[in-house]
Design an enzyme around this catalytic site. Structure first.
Site, PDB file in Angstrom:
ATOM      1  N   HIS A   9      -3.961   0.436  -1.826  1.00  0.00           N
ATOM      2  CA  HIS A   9      -4.454   0.983  -3.200  1.00  0.00           C
ATOM      3  C   HIS A   9      -5.626   0.848  -3.480  1.00  0.00           C
ATOM      4  O   HIS A   9      -6.510  -0.178  -2.842  1.00  0.00           O
ATOM      5  CB  HIS A   9      -3.204   0.323  -4.417  1.00  0.00           C
ATOM      6  N   ASP A  47      -7.910  -7.445  -2.513  1.00  0.00           N
ATOM      7  CA  ASP A  47      -6.803  -6.996  -3.294  1.00  0.00           C
ATOM      8  C   ASP A  47      -7.216  -5.530  -3.791  1.00  0.00           C
ATOM      9  O   ASP A  47      -7.681  -5.582  -4.935  1.00  0.00           O
ATOM     10  CB  ASP A  47      -6.174  -7.808  -3.986  1.00  0.00           C
ATOM     11  N   GLU A  58      -2.304   0.918  -8.997  1.00  0.00           N
ATOM     12  CA  GLU A  58      -1.380  -0.196  -8.544  1.00  0.00           C
ATOM     13  C   GLU A  58      -1.282  -1.508  -9.487  1.00  0.00           C
ATOM     14  O   GLU A  58      -0.133  -1.690  -9.960  1.00  0.00           O
ATOM     15  CB  GLU A  58      -1.538  -0.667  -7.087  1.00  0.00           C
ATOM     16  N   GLU A  59      -2.705  -1.953  -9.846  1.00  0.00           N
ATOM     17  CA  GLU A  59      -2.655  -2.959 -10.704  1.00  0.00           C
ATOM     18  C   GLU A  59      -1.902  -2.855 -12.062  1.00  0.00           C
ATOM     19  O   GLU A  59      -1.912  -4.093 -12.728  1.00  0.00           O
ATOM     20  CB  GLU A  59      -4.065  -3.551 -10.483  1.00  0.00           C
ATOM     21  N   ASP A 104      -0.908  -4.191   1.675  1.00  0.00           N
ATOM     22  CA  ASP A 104      -1.257  -4.916   0.573  1.00  0.00           C
ATOM     23  C   ASP A 104      -1.652  -6.233   0.768  1.00  0.00           C
ATOM     24  O   ASP A 104      -1.807  -6.646   1.953  1.00  0.00           O
ATOM     25  CB  ASP A 104      -0.437  -4.733  -0.574  1.00  0.00           C
ATOM     26  N   HIS A 119      -6.796 -12.003  -7.525  1.00  0.00           N
ATOM     27  CA  HIS A 119      -7.071 -11.820  -8.796  1.00  0.00           C
ATOM     28  C   HIS A 119      -8.160 -12.458  -9.394  1.00  0.00           C
ATOM     29  O   HIS A 119      -7.877 -13.156 -10.411  1.00  0.00           O
ATOM     30  CB  HIS A 119      -5.929 -11.919  -9.764  1.00  0.00           C
TER      31      HIS A 119
END
Ligand SMILES: [Zn+2]
Length: 359
Positions: free
Chosen positions: A65, A180, A212-213, A235, A323
């Site tokens: 993604h 990510d 995606e997030e 991912d 993240h």
């Protein structure tokens, strides 16, 4: 990894793109994929798919993604500070005092920092407490609302973490923002490149999804469009090899191979596909790590529920400090993920598909 291979990772992690604002990442994807794809196409939300293979065999979809976790400007204060909305899952403790970039409608990049108080003014109790996200703001060095507006800033502008890519002290540990999921996007591109140079009895669709997030949204539309027989989400997963992490929370170690997700909150992997992938890894002695991510999902969560159901699996690269502004992967995990996915896709012919889907 040679210079060209590393440059792809630098280009992908340097690109800015929160959910719904993936243009820069998509440009990097298209520029790399064009030399290896028969066709490049998009879903209506902007997910990108590069196709390779003449047809006849199964349609195999592999996708990362494009979006990263970041923020969106919601308001400019009278004094020229920015209020913002988090986009994707953030933990307040990793946000304060971090540098960010705001991209304006005209494409200008404005540098900023998430402001914080100095310890000098905090009571002993206040120092122990995490600062709430709703009290945070972005300082861009503007003195008034008018000045910020003159620079082109508007509500809705994208805000992304600012971190420069770095190979850590000549090791195989690579530091960047947005592993990510630029690393999954890189895996999709490298597998496309590998299979464009090799015989494969299937049609490969290598892509990267939008959004995606914020809840696996792009995978829903891209998978509907591709209509695959088998799908893989590429991912990132949690690493458990830093001080304070317990094996119960995560047990993956950087450098010990790709993660095969046997359980996450969005999907039970297709058992025959899971076994197929494990057999390929064991036969070729590609290292891998079994992983459970009870508190998260991947795009495979949407892929497997598309249309009448698609056998799906998530294969991920372990990442430290997911993240946050500063995330770390191990070069060998990336390369072994490329290798594993390449070899799995290469073996997915009509017979293999029959063994997966004849119930
Ligand atoms: Zn994520």
């Amino acid at each position: 990894m040679d210079q060209k291979e590393e440059q792809l990772l630098i280009d992908l992690t340097s690109a800015r793109g929160i959910a719904g604002n993936e243009d820069e990442v998509r440009e990097v994807f298209k520029a790399y994929a064009k030399d290896f794809a028969d066709d490049i196409f998009f879903d209506g939300l902007g997910s990108v798919v590069a196709k390779h293979g003449a047809g006849g065999g199964p349609k195999v979809f592999i996708s990362g993604h494009m979006d990263e976790v970041g923020f969106m400007v919601t308001k400019i204060t009278e004094k020229g500070f920015l209020e913002f909305q988090t986009i994707g899952g953030w933990w307040n403790q990793v946000m304060l005092s971090q540098q960010v970039e705001i991209k304006t409608m005209d494409g200008e990049i404005i540098h900023g920092v998430i402001g914080s108080k100095p310890p000098h003014v905090l009571s002993p109790e206040a120092r122990k407490k995490p600062y709430e996200i709703k009290d945070m703001f972005i300082d861009i060095g503007a003195s008034s609302e008018e000045e910020a507006k003159e620079w082109g800033i508007r509500p809705g502008d994208m805000v992304t973490p600012y971190t420069e890519y770095k190979r850590m002290n000549k090791t195989k540990f690579l530091l960047a923002k947005a592993w990510d999921n630029r690393v999954g996007t890189a895996v999709a591109l490298r597998v496309l490149e590998n299979l464009s140079k090799r015989e494969h009895h299937n049609v490969l669709f290598a892509g990267s999804d939008v959004q995606e997030e914020v809840g696996l949204r792009g995978a829903r539309t891209s998978t509907h469009l591709v209509n695959p027989d088998v799908a893989f989400a590429l991912d990132t997963g949690t690493a458990g090899d830093t001080p304070g992490m317990t094996p119960k929370e995560a047990d993956s170690v950087l450098g010990k191979g790709p993660q095969i997700l046997i359980y996450d909150a969005s999907m039970i992997p297709h058992k025959r596909l899971l076994n197929f992938v494990i057999k390929v890894a064991e036969e070729l002695e590609i290292p891998f790590q079994y992983t459970v991510i009870a508190g998260g999902g991947t795009d495979a969560g949407q892929m497997h529920l598309t249309r009448d159901g698609v056998p799906s699996l998530a294969i991920t690269v372990p990442v430290r400090y997911l993240h946050s502004h500063n995330t770390i992967i191990h070069e060998d995990d990336y390369l072994n993920t490329v290798r594993l996915v390449t070899e799995v896709v290469a073996r997915l012919d009509n017979d293999a598909l029959a063994s997966l889907r004849d119930y």
